[in-house]
Design a protein around this motif. Structure first.
Motif, mmCIF file in Angstrom:
data_model
loop_
_atom_site.group_PDB
_atom_site.id
_atom_site.type_symbol
_atom_site.label_atom_id
_atom_site.label_comp_id
_atom_site.label_asym_id
_atom_site.label_seq_id
_atom_site.Cartn_x
_atom_site.Cartn_y
_atom_site.Cartn_z
ATOM 1 N N ASP A 261 0.938 -1.232 0.035
ATOM 2 C CA ASP A 261 0.092 0.096 0.038
ATOM 3 C C ASP A 261 0.903 1.305 0.017
ATOM 4 O O ASP A 261 1.989 1.190 0.555
ATOM 5 C CB ASP A 261 -0.997 0.124 1.127
ATOM 6 N N ALA A 262 0.391 2.342 -0.758
ATOM 7 C CA ALA A 262 1.156 3.337 -0.787
ATOM 8 C C ALA A 262 1.358 3.810 0.675
ATOM 9 O O ALA A 262 0.363 4.489 1.282
ATOM 10 C CB ALA A 262 0.558 4.726 -1.616
ATOM 11 N N ASP A 263 2.642 4.252 1.108
ATOM 12 C CA ASP A 263 2.883 4.836 2.187
ATOM 13 C C ASP A 263 2.340 4.094 3.517
ATOM 14 O O ASP A 263 2.344 4.617 4.533
ATOM 15 C CB ASP A 263 2.869 6.204 2.549
ATOM 16 N N GLY A 264 1.987 2.694 3.255
ATOM 17 C CA GLY A 264 1.688 1.935 4.324
ATOM 18 C C GLY A 264 0.057 2.170 4.841
ATOM 19 O O GLY A 264 -0.412 1.979 5.839
ATOM 20 N N ARG A 265 -0.669 3.187 4.042
ATOM 21 C CA ARG A 265 -1.867 3.615 4.195
ATOM 22 C C ARG A 265 -2.844 2.921 3.258
ATOM 23 O O ARG A 265 -2.594 2.455 2.149
ATOM 24 C CB ARG A 265 -2.025 4.961 3.966
ATOM 25 N N ILE A 266 -4.109 2.576 3.625
ATOM 26 C CA ILE A 266 -5.109 2.154 2.903
ATOM 27 C C ILE A 266 -6.032 2.990 2.342
ATOM 28 O O ILE A 266 -6.600 3.791 3.083
ATOM 29 C CB ILE A 266 -6.052 0.964 3.749
ATOM 30 N N ASN A 267 -6.142 3.417 1.213
ATOM 31 C CA ASN A 267 -6.874 4.348 0.456
ATOM 32 C C ASN A 267 -8.325 3.629 0.576
ATOM 33 O O ASN A 267 -8.585 2.614 -0.210
ATOM 34 C CB ASN A 267 -6.362 4.733 -0.935
ATOM 35 N N ILE A 268 -9.273 4.186 1.225
ATOM 36 C CA ILE A 268 -10.625 3.716 1.337
ATOM 37 C C ILE A 268 -11.214 3.540 -0.265
ATOM 38 O O ILE A 268 -11.876 2.752 -0.635
ATOM 39 C CB ILE A 268 -11.450 4.705 2.109
ATOM 40 N N LEU A 269 -11.025 4.706 -1.190
ATOM 41 C CA LEU A 269 -11.510 4.576 -2.434
ATOM 42 C C LEU A 269 -11.173 3.503 -3.182
ATOM 43 O O LEU A 269 -11.812 2.857 -4.119
ATOM 44 C CB LEU A 269 -11.311 5.575 -3.433
ATOM 45 N N ASP A 270 -9.923 2.883 -3.078
ATOM 46 C CA ASP A 270 -9.111 1.875 -3.886
ATOM 47 C C ASP A 270 -9.964 0.465 -3.280
ATOM 48 O O ASP A 270 -10.403 -0.236 -3.845
ATOM 49 C CB ASP A 270 -7.749 1.617 -3.669
ATOM 50 N N SER A 271 -10.209 0.672 -1.913
ATOM 51 C CA SER A 271 -10.841 -0.641 -1.572
ATOM 52 C C SER A 271 -12.312 -0.600 -1.793
ATOM 53 O O SER A 271 -12.857 -1.655 -2.114
ATOM 54 C CB SER A 271 -10.911 -0.606 0.216
ATOM 55 N N LEU A 272 -13.034 0.478 -1.932
ATOM 56 C CA LEU A 272 -14.472 0.594 -2.401
ATOM 57 C C LEU A 272 -14.423 -0.059 -3.715
ATOM 58 O O LEU A 272 -15.395 -0.760 -4.163
ATOM 59 C CB LEU A 272 -14.935 1.872 -2.264
ATOM 60 N N MET A 273 -13.482 0.286 -4.637
ATOM 61 C CA MET A 273 -13.578 -0.284 -6.078
ATOM 62 C C MET A 273 -13.451 -1.799 -6.002
ATOM 63 O O MET A 273 -13.845 -2.347 -6.874
ATOM 64 C CB MET A 273 -12.587 0.717 -6.739
ATOM 65 N N VAL A 274 -12.489 -2.273 -5.281
ATOM 66 C CA VAL A 274 -12.383 -3.617 -5.200
ATOM 67 C C VAL A 274 -13.659 -4.296 -4.658
ATOM 68 O O VAL A 274 -14.015 -5.305 -5.294
ATOM 69 C CB VAL A 274 -11.183 -4.126 -4.188
ATOM 70 N N ILE A 275 -14.236 -3.901 -3.604
ATOM 71 C CA ILE A 275 -15.246 -4.475 -3.374
ATOM 72 C C ILE A 275 -16.734 -4.314 -4.139
ATOM 73 O O ILE A 275 -17.540 -5.310 -4.300
ATOM 74 C CB ILE A 275 -16.010 -3.612 -1.923
ATOM 75 N N GLN A 276 -16.511 -3.158 -5.039
ATOM 76 C CA GLN A 276 -17.691 -3.209 -6.075
ATOM 77 C C GLN A 276 -17.478 -4.337 -7.209
ATOM 78 O O GLN A 276 -18.155 -4.702 -7.557
ATOM 79 C CB GLN A 276 -17.752 -1.812 -6.694
#
Length: 305
Positions: A261-276
Motif C-alpha cells: 500500500d502507498a506509504d503503508g496507508r489504505i486508501n478507502i476509495l481503492d478498497s471500495l472499488m475492489v468491493i464493487q
C-alpha cells in the motif's frame, strides 16, 4: 458527500447481488474460488426515478463541464499545463466511460450513442483508446489505461442486451476485444497501461483495476484469457486485509507474491472499488459490508487508514 454517495452506490450493488442469490464469501478456500464462475451480470434498467441531486449533477456536467463536441472536462477552469497528471480541459477516457455507464443505467440510448461516437472520433488513435486528450490538439499521450478500457468494454457488452449498438459502439467493442487480450495482460496478470508500440513496464498489479466481470466477459469471447480471469479473481480475493480491518490492499507484486500500500496507508476509495468489482461478480465479504455500514452510519468513514 462524494464519499457517502459512492458508499450508497456500493451498498446498492451489494443488495442487488444479494437478491440474485450468487454471493460467495472470500473466507472460503481460495483454491476453490479460482474455479468459481459467477453468474453473468444482468442489466436492471432503467434506474428511475432519478434523484434531484443526480439530475442537477448531470445538468452541471452537460452545461458547464462539457465541450461543444461532448467531451467532459477534467476541471472547470482551463489550463495550458500538461504534465503526468491530467489538468485543465483535458478529457479522460475514465470520464467518457462513466458517462457511457450512466447512459446505460438510465436507459438513455441517445446519450449512449453520442458517447460512443465521441470516443470513436476523439479518443481512439492507432487502435489505442487514449486515457486522456486535449480536443483539437495532437495526442498528448500514446497510452491506454486498462481500468478505463475494461469499464467501457463491460458497458458495451451489457448494452448489447438492451439495444442495438451503433457503428461506433460495434467498432469500439471489436477493437477492445482485440487489444485487451494482446496488450492488456502479461503472464495472465492485468497491466495498468499499454501503448501501440511499447511493451508495458508495469511491475505490480493495481488491484482496483481488476474489473472481474469485464475480464470474465472478455474471457468468454476470448477463451485464451480463461487463466487470466482466474488469476485476477485470485489476486482480488487475496488482497483482503483482515477481519479487524476488512478492506483491501492496493497493489500486488506477481514476482514476490506480496501486496503493498502507498506509504503503508489504505486508501478507502481503492478498497471500495475492489468491493464493487467483487460484488458485481457475486462475491463479497460480509465483514467488509458490516464494517462499511457501521462506519457510514456513525460518520467515521475516512479517506485513509
Amino acid at each position: 458527500k462524494k464519499l457517502k454517495l459512492l458508499m450508497l452506490i456500493i451498498l446498492l450493488l451489494l443488495f442487488i447481488a444479494a437478491l440474485s442469490g450468487c454471493f460467495i464469501s472470500p473466507s472460503e478456500d481460495h483454491a476453490e474460488m479460482a474455479d468459481y464462475t459467477p453468474l453473468k451480470a444482468t442489466p436492471l434498467l432503467p434506474v428511475r426515478p432519478l434523484s434531484a441531486e443526480t439530475r442537477n449533477c448531470f445538468t452541471f456536467i452537460s452545461e458547464q463541464l462539457s465541450s461543444p463536441a461532448g467531451g467532459i472536462y477534467t476541471n472547470y477552469q482551463n489550463s495550458s499545463e500538461t504534465g503526468e497528471l491530467s489538468a485543465g480541459h483535458e478529457v479522460l477516457s475514465e470520464s467518457m466511460g462513466l458517462l457511457l455507464e450512466y447512459a446505460r443505467l438510465t436507459g438513455d440510448q441517445q446519450l449512449f450513442h453520442e458517447t460512443t461516437d465521441y470516443i470513436q472520433d476523439h479518443l481512439i488513435v492507432d487502435d489505442i483508446l487514449l486515457w486522456r486528450i486535449v480536443e483539437q490538439q495532437q495526442p498528448i499521450t500514446d497510452v491506454s489505461a486498462t481500468i478505463d478500457d475494461l469499464r467501457i468494454y463491460q458497458t458495451l457488452s451489457l448494452s448489447e442486451e438492451q439495444w442495438q449498438l451503433n457503428d461506433s459502439g460495434h467498432e469500439i467493442l471489436a477493437m477492445l476485444e482485440s487489444q485487451l487480450p494482446a496488450k492488456g495482460f502479461s503472464a495472465d496478470y492485468l497491466v495498468n497501461y499499454y501503448s501501440a508500440n511499447s511493451p508495458t513496464q508495469d511491475k505490480t498489479v493495481e488491484v482496483a483495476y481488476l474489473n472481474l466481470v469485464a475480464i470474465q466477459t472478455l474471457a468468454t469471447a476470448k477463451p485464451e484469457l480463461a487463466a487470466a480471469a482466474a488469476t485476477s479473481q485470485r489476486v482480488l480475493l487475496g488482497s483482503f486485509i483482515s477481519e479487524t480491518l476488512p478492506l483491501y490492499h492496493k497493489s500486488y507484486d506477481p514476482d514476490k507474491g506480496t501486496y503493498s500500500d502507498a506509504d503503508g496507508r489504505i486508501n478507502i476509495l481503492d478498497s471500495l472499488m475492489v468491493i464493487q468489482n467483487l460484488a458485481q461478480a457475486g462475491i463479497y465479504s460480509p465483514q467488509s459490508i458490516d464494517w462499511l455500514a457501521e462506519k457510514t452510519a456513525s460518520g467515521t468513514l475516512y479517506s485513509y487508514y
